[in-house]
Design a protein around this motif. Structure first.
Motif, PDB file in Angstrom:
ATOM      1  N   UNK A 178      56.302  48.833  39.458  1.00 16.39           N
ATOM      2  CA  UNK A 178      55.981  48.843  40.885  1.00 16.39           C
ATOM      3  C   UNK A 178      55.444  50.200  41.318  1.00 16.39           C
ATOM      4  N   UNK A 179      56.065  51.280  40.859  1.00 11.55           N
ATOM      5  CA  UNK A 179      55.582  52.602  41.280  1.00 11.55           C
ATOM      6  C   UNK A 179      54.162  52.843  40.764  1.00 11.55           C
ATOM      7  N   UNK A 180      53.817  52.222  39.628  1.00 16.29           N
ATOM      8  CA  UNK A 180      52.471  52.397  39.092  1.00 16.29           C
ATOM      9  C   UNK A 180      51.438  51.515  39.789  1.00 16.29           C
ATOM     10  N   UNK A 181      51.886  50.593  40.641  1.00 21.77           N
ATOM     11  CA  UNK A 181      50.951  49.807  41.448  1.00 21.77           C
ATOM     12  C   UNK A 181      50.723  50.424  42.827  1.00 21.77           C
ATOM     13  N   UNK A 182      51.578  51.351  43.238  1.00 24.30           N
ATOM     14  CA  UNK A 182      51.508  51.863  44.604  1.00 24.30           C
ATOM     15  C   UNK A 182      50.443  52.932  44.800  1.00 24.30           C
ATOM     16  N   UNK A 183      50.060  53.598  43.706  1.00 23.60           N
ATOM     17  CA  UNK A 183      48.979  54.573  43.745  1.00 23.60           C
ATOM     18  C   UNK A 183      48.109  54.379  42.517  1.00 23.60           C
ATOM     19  N   UNK A 184      46.873  54.806  42.618  1.00 24.84           N
ATOM     20  CA  UNK A 184      46.036  54.876  41.422  1.00 24.84           C
ATOM     21  C   UNK A 184      46.329  56.223  40.764  1.00 24.84           C
ATOM     22  N   UNK A 185      47.301  56.214  39.850  1.00 24.98           N
ATOM     23  CA  UNK A 185      47.652  57.402  39.098  1.00 24.98           C
ATOM     24  C   UNK A 185      46.622  57.590  37.982  1.00 24.98           C
ATOM     25  N   UNK A 186      46.621  58.760  37.373  1.00 24.87           N
ATOM     26  CA  UNK A 186      45.790  58.993  36.205  1.00 24.87           C
ATOM     27  C   UNK A 186      46.173  58.026  35.086  1.00 24.87           C
ATOM     28  N   UNK A 187      45.196  57.667  34.257  1.00 22.54           N
ATOM     29  CA  UNK A 187      45.495  56.823  33.098  1.00 22.54           C
ATOM     30  C   UNK A 187      46.362  57.562  32.081  1.00 22.54           C
ATOM     31  N   UNK A 188      46.522  58.877  32.254  1.00 18.78           N
ATOM     32  CA  UNK A 188      47.367  59.666  31.362  1.00 18.78           C
ATOM     33  C   UNK A 188      48.706  60.039  31.993  1.00 18.78           C
ATOM     34  N   UNK A 189      48.906  59.693  33.262  1.00 17.35           N
ATOM     35  CA  UNK A 189      50.056  60.199  34.017  1.00 17.35           C
ATOM     36  C   UNK A 189      51.388  59.911  33.351  1.00 17.35           C
ATOM     37  N   UNK A 190      51.532  58.694  32.826  1.00 22.04           N
ATOM     38  CA  UNK A 190      52.835  58.295  32.301  1.00 22.04           C
ATOM     39  C   UNK A 190      52.774  57.843  30.843  1.00 22.04           C
TER      40      UNK A 190
END
Length: 214
Positions: A147-159
């Protein structure tokens, strides 16, 4: 209490593998739907959406006027199952080749975002192949992470090498303080819905610092 992350550390969350900076948040209320899980897991996922949306100060709706549901989360055992989902190929362009690439990579998760004319998020599709690795993850941990990864467009490397979650001494799983703070700051009404310059990280840092001093 830990110090707020430095601007350069914040920027890493949104600096993509090609070197570009991009952060986008939702430009409309989210209306999630989950497929392929039992009622108990469904309640866990819905609870994660509600908790993260409340943290961000963002609205959850029953339906989206354009799509009905604008966050679709699919749980399944085999990537080929996606090819049998009615009309999914209309929502995901190039679904067949995508499935082939994910199978070849032995991937167990994938997210597809769609954006409005201003660049804000308008839809997100989350695909989770429940392999041996994901089967070991508890439902609440998996739900919160996704869910937290759907709330923002994070970097493809963030996690890729670090989790957005932390485990407390009592066994509960929560968002890491810096991830929660960045998420909340990104949804501050004074912040733009989409940003493509690293100066955005400086503004996020300012919001985090202001929050600590408030």
């Amino acid at each position: 209490m830990t110090d707020a992350p430095a601007p350069d550390d914040i920027a890493l969350y949104f600096t993509r593998s090609d070197g570009t900076y991009l952060c986008a948040r939702w430009g409309r209320p989210i209306a999630p739907v989950v497929f392929g899980v039992e009622d108990a897991t469904l309640a866990t996922v819905k609870g994660a959406f509600e908790a993260v949306a409340e943290l961000a100060g963002h609205e959850i709706a029953e339906t989206d006027p354009e799509l009905g549901s604008n966050v679709m989360m699919f749980f399944f055992r085999d990537w080929q199952e996606l090819l049998g989902v009615p009309n999914l190929d209309r929502l995901i362009e190039g679904l067949g080749p995508l499935v082939e690439r994910l199978e070849a990579a032995d991937a167990n998760q994938y997210r597809v975002f769609r954006f409005d004319d201003q660049g804000a998020i308008r839809a997100c599709f989350v695909f989770l192949r429940v392999d041996e690795e994901l089967s070991k993850v508890s439902a609440d941990t998996l739900a919160l992470s996704q869910v937290v990864q759907t709330m923002l467009l994070w970097s493809d490397l963030a996690f890729t090498e670090r989790s957005p979650l932390a485990r407390l001494e009592d066994g509960r799983t929560v968002l890491k303080p810096e991830v929660a703070a960045i998420l909340r700051a990104a949804y501050d009404p004074v912040m733009p819905a989409v940003a493509r310059d690293t100066s955005h990280a400086l503004r996020l840092h300012a919001r985090l610092t202001a929050g600590r001093l408030a």
